[in-house]
Design a protein around this motif. Structure first.
Motif, PDB file in Angstrom:
ATOM      1  N   ALA A  62       0.832  -1.208   0.000  1.00  0.00           N
ATOM      2  CA  ALA A  62       0.000   0.000   0.000  1.00  0.00           C
ATOM      3  C   ALA A  62       0.865   1.257   0.000  1.00  0.00           C
ATOM      4  CB  ALA A  62      -0.919  -0.003   1.203  1.00  0.00           C
ATOM      5  N   TYR A  63       1.973   1.227   0.702  1.00  0.00           N
ATOM      6  CA  TYR A  63       2.857   2.391   0.746  1.00  0.00           C
ATOM      7  C   TYR A  63       3.647   2.548  -0.549  1.00  0.00           C
ATOM      8  CZ  TYR A  63       1.765   2.458   5.669  1.00  0.00           C
ATOM      9  OH  TYR A  63       1.102   2.507   6.854  1.00  0.00           O
ATOM     10  N   GLU A  66       1.422   4.062  -3.210  1.00  0.00           N
ATOM     11  CA  GLU A  66       0.705   5.272  -2.793  1.00  0.00           C
ATOM     12  C   GLU A  66       0.740   6.309  -3.912  1.00  0.00           C
ATOM     13  OE1 GLU A  66      -1.438   7.956  -1.252  1.00  0.00           O
ATOM     14  OE2 GLU A  66      -1.121   6.164  -0.044  1.00  0.00           O
TER      15      GLU A  66
END
Length: 82
Positions: A62-63, A66
């Motif tokens: 998810a990071y 981003e």
């Protein structure tokens, strides 16, 4: 410091270690002996990260993906183009 992909793609030799025991960190731990205080924990952390690569990859996905930084850059470029 570099964050996300910048530490791997924007410098000639990629930063592959998630943290460094720098002079600044060692000085912050004074009067304690920083290296001997942190070494066992750093070794344990790197061992755990090395054995759970699938889990770590799933959590960090998810990071890594981003899009917020890209959206901000694109909005900035659009406002400059107008």
């Amino acid at each position: 410091g570099y964050s996300f992909d910048a530490g791997v793609t924007r410098i000639p030799i990629p930063e592959l270690v998630p943290f460094r025991l720098t002079r600044t960190l060692t000085a912050a731990l004074a009067p304690h002996d920083g290296p001997s205080l942190l070494l066992p924990h750093m070794v344990a952390l790197l061992t755990a990260l090395g054995t759970a690569t699938d889990l770590l990859g799933a959590m960090m996905d998810a990071y890594a993906r981003e899009p917020l930084a890209d959206w901000v850059r694109e909005a900035h470029d659009l406002t400059r183009a107008d």
